[in-house]
Write a protein that holds these residues in place. Structure first.
Motif, short mmCIF file in Angstrom:
data_model
loop_
_atom_site.label_atom_id
_atom_site.label_comp_id
_atom_site.label_asym_id
_atom_site.label_seq_id
_atom_site.Cartn_x
_atom_site.Cartn_y
_atom_site.Cartn_z
N THR A 16 -49.68 -46.22 33.29
CA THR A 16 -49.72 -47.65 33.25
C THR A 16 -49.94 -48.08 31.79
N ARG A 17 -50.62 -47.50 30.89
CA ARG A 17 -50.46 -47.91 29.56
C ARG A 17 -49.24 -47.69 28.72
N TYR A 18 -48.83 -46.53 28.97
CA TYR A 18 -47.49 -46.26 28.61
C TYR A 18 -46.42 -46.98 28.84
N ILE A 19 -45.98 -47.28 30.23
CA ILE A 19 -45.06 -47.85 30.81
C ILE A 19 -45.06 -49.58 30.48
N THR A 20 -46.38 -49.94 29.96
CA THR A 20 -46.44 -51.38 29.60
C THR A 20 -46.42 -51.46 28.26
N PHE A 21 -46.00 -50.52 27.34
CA PHE A 21 -45.93 -50.41 25.82
C PHE A 21 -47.23 -50.79 25.20
N CYS A 22 -48.63 -50.43 25.85
CA CYS A 22 -49.70 -50.37 25.36
C CYS A 22 -49.87 -49.33 24.35
N THR A 23 -49.25 -48.16 24.49
CA THR A 23 -49.36 -46.90 23.83
C THR A 23 -48.13 -46.29 23.82
N ASN A 24 -47.66 -45.41 22.68
CA ASN A 24 -46.82 -44.61 22.73
C ASN A 24 -47.00 -43.10 23.33
N GLU A 25 -48.11 -42.97 23.54
CA GLU A 25 -48.60 -41.67 24.10
C GLU A 25 -47.96 -41.10 25.46
N LYS A 26 -47.22 -40.48 25.64
CA LYS A 26 -46.25 -40.06 26.95
C LYS A 26 -47.42 -39.40 27.96
N PRO A 27 -46.97 -39.78 29.18
CA PRO A 27 -47.89 -39.66 30.49
C PRO A 27 -47.61 -38.19 30.62
N PHE A 28 -48.28 -37.45 31.60
CA PHE A 28 -48.06 -36.16 32.38
C PHE A 28 -46.65 -36.42 33.00
N PRO A 29 -45.79 -35.46 33.07
CA PRO A 29 -45.95 -34.28 32.69
C PRO A 29 -45.41 -33.88 31.32
N PHE A 30 -44.93 -34.97 30.42
CA PHE A 30 -44.32 -35.01 28.92
C PHE A 30 -45.67 -34.51 28.19
N GLU A 31 -46.65 -34.80 28.26
CA GLU A 31 -47.93 -34.39 27.46
C GLU A 31 -48.89 -33.72 28.20
N GLU A 32 -50.12 -33.39 27.74
CA GLU A 32 -51.05 -32.52 28.53
C GLU A 32 -51.64 -33.47 29.72
N LEU A 33 -52.13 -32.76 30.68
CA LEU A 33 -53.09 -33.21 31.71
C LEU A 33 -54.43 -33.56 31.05
N LYS A 34 -54.73 -34.87 31.27
CA LYS A 34 -55.97 -35.29 30.71
C LYS A 34 -56.71 -35.39 31.97
N LYS A 35 -58.11 -35.06 31.74
CA LYS A 35 -58.80 -34.54 32.99
C LYS A 35 -59.51 -35.79 33.49
N ASP A 36 -60.25 -36.46 32.47
CA ASP A 36 -61.08 -37.69 32.99
C ASP A 36 -61.36 -38.60 31.87
N ILE A 37 -61.40 -39.89 32.44
CA ILE A 37 -61.93 -40.76 31.54
C ILE A 37 -63.49 -40.83 31.31
N ASN A 38 -64.09 -41.10 32.36
CA ASN A 38 -65.48 -41.03 32.69
C ASN A 38 -65.96 -39.95 33.49
N ARG A 39 -67.35 -39.60 33.05
CA ARG A 39 -67.91 -38.51 33.88
C ARG A 39 -68.33 -38.71 35.26
N ILE A 40 -68.04 -38.20 36.30
CA ILE A 40 -68.22 -38.36 37.58
C ILE A 40 -69.86 -38.27 37.82
N GLU A 41 -70.42 -38.82 38.56
CA GLU A 41 -71.96 -38.94 38.67
C GLU A 41 -71.98 -37.84 39.76
N ASP A 42 -73.29 -37.08 39.41
CA ASP A 42 -73.67 -36.20 40.41
C ASP A 42 -74.12 -36.50 41.69
#
Length: 98
Positions: free
Chosen positions: A72-98
């Motif tokens: 969403t950030r890429y497609i709305t011109f907020c960033t030029n960092e390409k999404p997956f599969p054109f860049e590496e897969l990002k795992k998480d933004i926030n740590r999941i609670e245990d």
């Protein structure tokens, strides 16, 4: 060619690249969303029965949330960092609670 013209040409090219990248990444995110709905149902039933959640499904859902956010950030011109599969897969933004 002047520097300003080169930058404008590069910016236009980047703008046009969003179309095929948006289509490919968008299809992947869209299909993946159905899996997330399935994970939700499985995790809900498991939580009701056992009182615990399936952490692996929660982690997979977080990966999808992260990819969806970056797409969403890429497609709305907020960033030029390409999404997956054109860049590496990002795992998480926030740590999941245990």
């Amino acid at each position: 060619m002047k520097k300003g013209e080169e930058k404008l040409k590069k910016d236009r090219k980047e703008g046009w690249m969003r179309i095929p990248i948006g289509i490919v990444s968008g299809v992947i995110i869209y299909v993946w969303a159905y899996l997330i709905c399935l994970f939700f149902i499985i995790n809900l039933i498991y939580k009701i029965i056992t009182g615990k959640r399936l952490k692996n499904l929660s982690n997979m859902s977080e990966v999808w949330n992260t990819q969806s956010y970056h797409f969403t950030r890429y497609i709305t011109f907020c960033t030029n960092e390409k999404p997956f599969p054109f860049e590496e897969l990002k795992k998480d933004i926030n740590r999941i609670e245990d």
